[in-house]
Each structure stands twice: as structure tokens, then as C-alpha cells.
Design a protein around this motif. Sequence first.
Motif, PDB file in Angstrom:
ATOM      1  N   LEU A 102       0.820  -1.216   0.000  1.00  0.00           N
ATOM      2  CA  LEU A 102       0.000   0.000   0.000  1.00  0.00           C
ATOM      3  C   LEU A 102       0.853   1.264   0.000  1.00  0.00           C
ATOM      4  N   ARG A 103       2.145   1.113   0.258  1.00  0.00           N
ATOM      5  CA  ARG A 103       3.024   2.294   0.313  1.00  0.00           C
ATOM      6  C   ARG A 103       3.649   2.617  -1.040  1.00  0.00           C
ATOM      7  N   LYS A 104       3.615   1.674  -1.967  1.00  0.00           N
ATOM      8  CA  LYS A 104       4.364   1.816  -3.217  1.00  0.00           C
ATOM      9  C   LYS A 104       3.477   2.338  -4.337  1.00  0.00           C
ATOM     10  N   ILE A 105       4.056   3.207  -5.152  1.00  0.00           N
ATOM     11  CA  ILE A 105       3.290   3.877  -6.189  1.00  0.00           C
ATOM     12  C   ILE A 105       2.877   2.921  -7.309  1.00  0.00           C
ATOM     13  N   ASN A 106       3.712   1.952  -7.644  1.00  0.00           N
ATOM     14  CA  ASN A 106       3.413   1.067  -8.773  1.00  0.00           C
ATOM     15  C   ASN A 106       2.983  -0.332  -8.344  1.00  0.00           C
ATOM     16  N   SER A 107       2.727  -0.518  -7.066  1.00  0.00           N
ATOM     17  CA  SER A 107       2.367  -1.862  -6.603  1.00  0.00           C
ATOM     18  C   SER A 107       0.912  -2.181  -6.951  1.00  0.00           C
ATOM     19  N   ARG A 108       0.658  -3.441  -7.226  1.00  0.00           N
ATOM     20  CA  ARG A 108      -0.712  -3.883  -7.532  1.00  0.00           C
ATOM     21  C   ARG A 108      -1.405  -4.310  -6.243  1.00  0.00           C
ATOM     22  N   THR A 109      -2.544  -3.708  -5.978  1.00  0.00           N
ATOM     23  CA  THR A 109      -3.325  -4.138  -4.815  1.00  0.00           C
ATOM     24  C   THR A 109      -4.654  -4.742  -5.241  1.00  0.00           C
ATOM     25  N   ASP A 110      -4.824  -4.921  -6.561  1.00  0.00           N
ATOM     26  CA  ASP A 110      -6.040  -5.587  -7.040  1.00  0.00           C
ATOM     27  C   ASP A 110      -5.797  -7.096  -7.102  1.00  0.00           C
ATOM     28  N   ILE A 111      -5.249  -7.615  -6.010  1.00  0.00           N
ATOM     29  CA  ILE A 111      -4.882  -9.033  -5.929  1.00  0.00           C
ATOM     30  C   ILE A 111      -6.137  -9.878  -5.733  1.00  0.00           C
ATOM     31  N   THR A 112      -6.203 -10.968  -6.452  1.00  0.00           N
ATOM     32  CA  THR A 112      -7.327 -11.888  -6.271  1.00  0.00           C
ATOM     33  C   THR A 112      -7.139 -12.636  -4.959  1.00  0.00           C
ATOM     34  N   LEU A 113      -8.062 -12.446  -4.053  1.00  0.00           N
ATOM     35  CA  LEU A 113      -7.953 -13.095  -2.752  1.00  0.00           C
ATOM     36  C   LEU A 113      -8.258 -14.581  -2.876  1.00  0.00           C
ATOM     37  N   PRO A 114      -7.661 -15.397  -1.992  1.00  0.00           N
ATOM     38  CA  PRO A 114      -7.971 -16.837  -2.002  1.00  0.00           C
ATOM     39  C   PRO A 114      -9.473 -17.066  -1.850  1.00  0.00           C
ATOM     40  N   GLN A 115      -9.966 -18.086  -2.543  1.00  0.00           N
ATOM     41  CA  GLN A 115     -11.389 -18.420  -2.473  1.00  0.00           C
ATOM     42  C   GLN A 115     -11.800 -18.706  -1.033  1.00  0.00           C
ATOM     43  N   ASN A 116     -12.936 -18.142  -0.643  1.00  0.00           N
ATOM     44  CA  ASN A 116     -13.422 -18.357   0.721  1.00  0.00           C
ATOM     45  C   ASN A 116     -14.771 -19.076   0.736  1.00  0.00           C
ATOM     46  N   LYS A 117     -15.169 -19.623  -0.439  1.00  0.00           N
ATOM     47  CA  LYS A 117     -16.456 -20.307  -0.511  1.00  0.00           C
ATOM     48  C   LYS A 117     -16.371 -21.709   0.078  1.00  0.00           C
ATOM     49  N   HIS A 118     -17.515 -22.205   0.565  1.00  0.00           N
ATOM     50  CA  HIS A 118     -17.625 -23.559   1.095  1.00  0.00           C
ATOM     51  C   HIS A 118     -18.707 -24.312   0.324  1.00  0.00           C
ATOM     52  N   TYR A 119     -18.544 -25.626   0.264  1.00  0.00           N
ATOM     53  CA  TYR A 119     -19.455 -26.448  -0.540  1.00  0.00           C
ATOM     54  C   TYR A 119     -19.883 -27.678   0.263  1.00  0.00           C
TER      55      TYR A 119
END
Length: 721
Positions: A102-119
Motif C-alpha cells: 500500500l506504500r508503493k506507487i506502482n504496486s498492484r493491490t487488485d490481488i485476487t484473494l484466495p477463495q473463501n467459498k464452502h461447498y
Amino acid sequence: MYVVNLVFDIPLRHHYSYLSDEYLEIGQRVSAKLRNKEQIAFVNAIVEASQFRDYPVDKLQHLSQIYLDIIPKDIISLCNFAATYYHHSFGSTLFCAIPALLRKINSRTDITLPQNKHYQLTETGKTYTPRGKKQINLWHQLSLSSLSWQQIKEMLGVKPDKLINDWLSIGVICESSKPLAATITTTITANEEQLKIINTISNHLDEFHPALLYGITGSGKTEVFLQLIHKVLIKQKQALVLIPEINLTPQLAARFQARFPLAKISVLNSEVSEKERYINWLQAKNGETDIILGTRLSIFTPFARLGLIIVDEEHDASFKQNDSLRYHARDLAIYRAKTLNIPIIMASATPSLESLYNYKLGKFHLYKLTKRAVSNAILPEINIVNLAHYPVNQAGISDPALDALAKCLARKELALVFINRRGYAPILSCYDCGWISQCKNCSSRMVYHNNSNNLKCHHCGYQTRVPSACPKCHNQYLHTIGHGTQKLEEFLAHQFPNAKIRRIDRDTTNRKNDWQELHQEINQHEIDILVGTQMLAKGHDFPNLTLVVGINIDNALFSYDFRASEDMFNILTQVTGRAGRAAKPGQVILQTNYSDHPVYQFLQKHDFEGFINYTLKERKQNQLPPFTYQALIKLSSTSEKQLIRGMHELSLIQKKLNSKNITVFPPVPAVMYKLHNRYRGQMLISSKSREYLHSYLNQLEPFLAEINYLTVAIDVDPLEV
């Protein structure tokens, strides 16, 4: 049009105004040009442009970019408090608290979070016939309970998206709600003391309740944590557990995961990658993580529903940050618990004097565990070996200690030889001229490391080869003085050739998985003798460990630091507490030249309360913390002349200020005068009133900014004076 007030990662107190076409949230991440450089910033305030009077609006720059990331309000509040209390700029404080991405100008924070769904299986799925061994096993597990995306991935060994979509499309499975994280695999019956504490604190889960949990080593403090966390998880809330050292993480994380198999437990420490830390930070903020287990920086983690904070080994100095933002994680944890109106548990076998004093003032509630949790386990017998009667050999170990080690090996039990000195020997010296190996960057001696034939500074890390002759008089016969872990390991290997010996210090545990491997080797009885520093003293539970030998332990008795005896008592209590934690009795041998010293007398009797009362009386007589409050003004420079000039200027400044109810000691060189090639000085400020101390620091701050040719820092509540 709006005017937004931004904070950047700079040490200045004032903030900067920019124009925004849209309304932004407080704490929202943006980028803007500052000093012709694109930089990340966060929104601190926002007003409509028509209401802005501080500066001509048409001269303000527009924001460069707006991001979706938002720092929660409670973290903004925590950073504001930390910045004010520790006299640090708000911008630098906020940037210290957030993940690096969050501190870096060119860093990607649109990271796909690990799936949290349950089945879970549907009624149709219960009659379905799966194909293949892995699918059959998966189908069987789904028939017992719902599974998460991550659990399905682990069972299949590949990403499960295709199989999940196929089974969803034909109605074999359906999405389900997350199973209750509080589900536990085993039910452990707490003893009477534990149960009383658990029940009492359980009545305060919806309010601020600062609980100081004093329990002797092996008394089952962790079990109290687990049962209280279980109650918090049932209420669909989250828990934060702060630990002092990363080497405690693997054993503790494994114990937590085994106890709560369905809970999402995340680890935050210096070994976690930037991406992983951001994901863990975000999942806790979104309420997807149930338990965060981390070191001091974890106190700034945002939570959706935080219900309990635990500070394990609350006395430990590792909770104090000694550079940049010089905060104490335990103290910030207390503030955070109070603002969120939740309980906080501060646990230790040797609580800090500050915490015990707060109990005496009625600010904390004290809970005691006086018995070991394992049935029939008792505190170890502590034997003091007077070195005036039993001289040590070349490795620094006495005959009684060697005899005890031999008997321990014959019983096939684990022994720990504790020495608070890594390396082969502390000093390399010349007999003829008295030359001693000295670091070129620090006011410290270089330590000899035998395996690499190097001299190394344990402060700045500088290394050099061992000289073939004395640099001063060219004598070829140099010798080592003192003892270190390497020399001790070498001697014990020669003394007990059939024993499996493992040395544990910062030189042997610098890889990510070293601690996991160590615990595995100990559990499989592949080690007979551990040789280590205080890294082994904290929190580890080795059931087969029955003997602890402490050598070279007198060096802290007569330190310049008034906390030295307290620190030494704590570390020796912790290290001796490793022995006899299970059914087998424990024995401790401590070698000393000062057997009559109060530290050893109280330690031998396991009399912690006696030591605390003795030390508090001593502190009160000398007007030292916790009876006074302190701050340290730290100066440093690569130029010794500039430092001397700055110390003189600081001395003149403090004489001009109103110092009512304040004691200001003249600026002096630091004990470690040179460190990392910087010369250092300091000025100590003390007061019986916290309010008067901070008022004086507020007066002093503008003048400190004028000494801009030095690096100047304020350390409130310093642990190193």
C-alpha cells in the motif's frame, strides 16, 4: 469539487491540500505529486472547495490517481494516538502501520484473494458415483461436512475450479455457509485454577477488561487462551494474538490450527512476503480471518469484528520498536482494546514491573496460575554452582554441570545448555601488545566465529577475516577470550561423542523453516543436547527436556541499565522453566561467581513476588520507572564534530524551557557511542507525571527541528537508557 487534506510518508507535521473531482473517504489511498515526484498518500480530511479558506483553490494541484483501498477509521484513530503519544509525525506513523504494497506507487493491490467459498453435498449428490480415487475421497469427506475451496484444492492437489463447476452444474454440490470456526477437535478439561480464570474473563467478553495473567512456567496459560478464543469465535468475533518472537510462531500456529481446524488462522511476521501480508491484512479487515497470530506490527491489523486481544510474554522487550516509530505493541494493544471495548489478556511467567504496578494502582485485574498444568509436574529444582569452588574448563562449564549432562544422556532425556553469547568466543586478542578485535563501525568488540574463521560484529553485521598476525605488533600468536555457543558446541561434541548436539542461535536459524525442522527433530527424539541463547528461553514446550545448564550468566548483574537485574531474572526464569514441564522431574544448574546475589536467591526459591517487591522498593528509592516516566532524546551523526555541536546546542535549549516538575539530565554520549558508523548522544528527561513529561516534549519539539544537521529522535518510555 473538493479539497482533500493528504498525509504522505514524510516526517513533517503539516499536511498537504489537493483538489478532487469526487468525494473521498477518510483513509482512502490516492497518489499525488509532491516535490515533483509521484507519491502515495492517504486522505486525512475533505471539504467542499467552496468552503476552503486556507489557500487559493485555483493554485492547488489535482490528485493523480484514486484507489479503492481505504484504511479503516479505528486504525486511523490508533495511528493518531501513536503519533501523539510517541511524538512522531502522523504520516510516518500511518505508513509504518500499513502493508508495504500500500506504500508503493506502482504496486498492484487488485490481488485476487484466495477463495473463501464452502461447498456441501446435495440430496442428489449423496447418490452420485464419483470417478477416481481423489474424487471418491473428496465425495466421502463432503458427505461428512462442508469443505472450503482451499480444502478441496489440498485434497485434489490441483486447482478445483473445473471439478467444482462441473459438480455445481449437475447438482452434486451446492454452496454452503462457512462452518463455525469455533469447532474444536478435542475437548481438554481445564484444571480448577484455569477454569476459574476462564469463567471470570468470559463474563467480560463484551467490555474492556485488562487482565494480567501471571502463571508459572508450564502452568497452561496457552490453554486459557484457547478456551477463551473458542468462546469469542462462537460469538462470531475475531481474535488477535501477539507474540514477541517469530520463532514461537510455528509451534503456536500448529497448536491453534489443530485445536480449531475450521478456523482461518493467519500469521503476520517478518518472514511473511509483502503479497502474503497484504492478503492477510485484507482478509482480517473483511472479516474472513478468524485469528491473527503475529509479532508487534500486527497490532495495526484492521479487523471487522475484533473480540479479544492476547499479548503473550507481555514483559518481553521485543514488543518495543527501537527505531522509526518507537512504539510499544503491548501499550498500543491496551489502547486499542479500550477504544473497541473488548478484553485484553497480558500473559507472562514474569510480568513486567510496569504491568504489576498498574495492577497495584487498580488499572489491571490480576489472575494467577500457581500450578503446572500437567498432572504431577512440578517446578524444577534449581542448583547454584559457586565457581569459586568449582572452576570451569576451557569451554566455560564446570564438573557438576558435566556430571549432570552425562546422567541426563544416560536417561535418554533432553538437555539444554544456555549461554547468552553466540559465536566461538567473544574476543580475539594479542598477549604481547593487548590489541583486541574492534569493529570499525561500532564501539564494540568483534566476535570470533570458528566455522567461518571470521570476526563479526553482532551490532552492525560487519565481517572480516581473522588476521594472520596482530595488526598492531605483528605477533602471530593471537588467542580467544571468553566463551560462545560455537566453542561450547565443539567442546560438548568432544566430551560426548555419541550425543546428538544442536546449536541454536541467530547464526543457525536464519532460514524460514529452521524452527519447524528443530521442533520436528526434538519431537522425534533426534537431539540429545541443545546449545543455545535466549532464543530458546521463550515459550517453547519440549516434554522430554529435564535438564537446563546456565553458563556465563553473570555479565548482566552489574550493567549500566537499571532494568538489567529484572531482565536477567526474567530470562533465567523463562529458561529454567523449560525443564520438567511433563511427568519427568526437572533440574537446573546455574553457574555463577556471585551465588549470594539477590537475583539467584529469589530464583532458587521460585520467589517471583519476593523479587518484584525487592525491585520495586529499589526503583522507588531511586525514582525510576514505574514510579517515574521517561523520554530519551537521541542524537546521531556520521560526523563526531557535528554530534558534539548538537549536544551542546541541545544543552542550551533545555535550559531555556520551563522544566517545572521535570528532571532533565545533561546530554551525554550514548553507552554504545558509535553504531553503524554513526556517533550517538542522548538526553534523558524524567518526571513523576506523564502529563508534565509530554507537555515538556511538546515545548521541546520545535527546537529539535532546528538541529537539522543531526538525526534527532524522541523515544518515549525507552527500554534502553
